[in-house]
Design a protein around this motif. Structure first.
Motif, PDB file in Angstrom:
ATOM      1  N   PRO A   7       0.814  -1.221   0.000  1.00  0.00           N
ATOM      2  CA  PRO A   7       0.000   0.000   0.000  1.00  0.00           C
ATOM      3  C   PRO A   7       0.851   1.277   0.000  1.00  0.00           C
ATOM      4  O   PRO A   7       1.920   1.321   0.581  1.00  0.00           O
ATOM      5  CB  PRO A   7      -0.785  -0.106   1.308  1.00  0.00           C
ATOM      6  N   PHE A   8       0.337   2.266  -0.704  1.00  0.00           N
ATOM      7  CA  PHE A   8       0.932   3.591  -0.729  1.00  0.00           C
ATOM      8  C   PHE A   8       0.072   4.498   0.134  1.00  0.00           C
ATOM      9  O   PHE A   8      -1.149   4.526  -0.026  1.00  0.00           O
ATOM     10  CB  PHE A   8       0.958   4.143  -2.162  1.00  0.00           C
ATOM     11  N   LYS A   9       0.705   5.215   1.054  1.00  0.00           N
ATOM     12  CA  LYS A   9      -0.023   6.197   1.865  1.00  0.00           C
ATOM     13  C   LYS A   9       0.109   7.552   1.198  1.00  0.00           C
ATOM     14  O   LYS A   9       1.208   8.033   0.962  1.00  0.00           O
ATOM     15  CB  LYS A   9       0.532   6.235   3.292  1.00  0.00           C
ATOM     16  N   LEU A  10      -1.025   8.133   0.891  1.00  0.00           N
ATOM     17  CA  LEU A  10      -1.090   9.384   0.138  1.00  0.00           C
ATOM     18  C   LEU A  10      -1.576  10.522   1.030  1.00  0.00           C
ATOM     19  O   LEU A  10      -2.562  10.370   1.749  1.00  0.00           O
ATOM     20  CB  LEU A  10      -2.061   9.206  -1.033  1.00  0.00           C
ATOM     21  N   VAL A  11      -0.890  11.651   0.947  1.00  0.00           N
ATOM     22  CA  VAL A  11      -1.390  12.895   1.516  1.00  0.00           C
ATOM     23  C   VAL A  11      -1.618  13.860   0.355  1.00  0.00           C
ATOM     24  O   VAL A  11      -0.793  13.965  -0.554  1.00  0.00           O
ATOM     25  CB  VAL A  11      -0.392  13.501   2.528  1.00  0.00           C
ATOM     26  N   THR A  12      -2.769  14.538   0.391  1.00  0.00           N
ATOM     27  CA  THR A  12      -3.060  15.572  -0.598  1.00  0.00           C
ATOM     28  C   THR A  12      -2.934  16.938   0.075  1.00  0.00           C
ATOM     29  O   THR A  12      -3.110  17.063   1.293  1.00  0.00           O
ATOM     30  CB  THR A  12      -4.484  15.403  -1.168  1.00  0.00           C
TER      31      THR A  12
END
Length: 117
Positions: A7-12
Motif C-alpha cells: 500500500p501507498f499512503k497518500l497525503v493531498t
C-alpha cells in the motif's frame, strides 16, 4: 493475477478537502487492481503541510491544481524535510478549474505508473 503494488499512503494538499477525498476516492477505486492507495490525510494550507505529513508519514504527496508552481515547490520542500524519499506529484495549475474533475482523475491515473513503479 499479480498482487496490486502498495500500500501507498497518500497525503493531498488541497484547500477543498471534501473534493480531494472525492477525487482521490475515484482514482483509488479505478486503480485498485494495480495499486493499493490509502488516502491518509489532506493539508488544507501550506501551513498545515508539516503537521499533516508528520502525522501520516506518507509515501506519496499530491499538490492540487489551485497551487502555483512556486507554492507546489514550497509544499514539496516542506514535506521532503520530513519524508526525504517521498514521491510527489503536482497537478498542473488550473486543471480542475479549466477541465473539471474528470480531467483531474484522468491526469492522475495517466501519471501513476511513472510515479509508483
Amino acid at each position: 493475477m499479480s498482487q496490486p503494488l502498495g500500500p501507498f499512503k497518500l497525503v493531498t494538499v488541497n484547500t477543498a478537502p471534501e473534493r480531494a477525498y472525492r477525487l482521490i476516492g475515484r482514482v483509488v477505486e479505478d486503480v485498485k487492481d494495480k495499486y493499493t492507495i490509502i488516502h491518509a490525510g489532506n493539508a488544507e494550507s501550506i501551513d498545515k503541510v508539516k503537521e499533516t505529513v508528520e502525522a501520516a508519514q506518507p509515501n506519496v504527496l499530491f499538490t492540487a491544481s489551485m497551487w502555483t508552481p512556486e507554492q507546489a515547490a514550497e509544499i514539496i520542500a516542506i514535506a521532503k524535510e520530513i519524508v526525504p524519499d517521498l514521491k510527489t506529484f503536482s497537478l498542473p495549475q488550473g486543471l480542475q478549474v479549466d477541465k473539471g474533475p474528470d480531467a483531474v482523475v484522468k491526469y492522475i491515473k495517466e501519471n501513476l505508473p511513472g510515479l509508483l513503479e
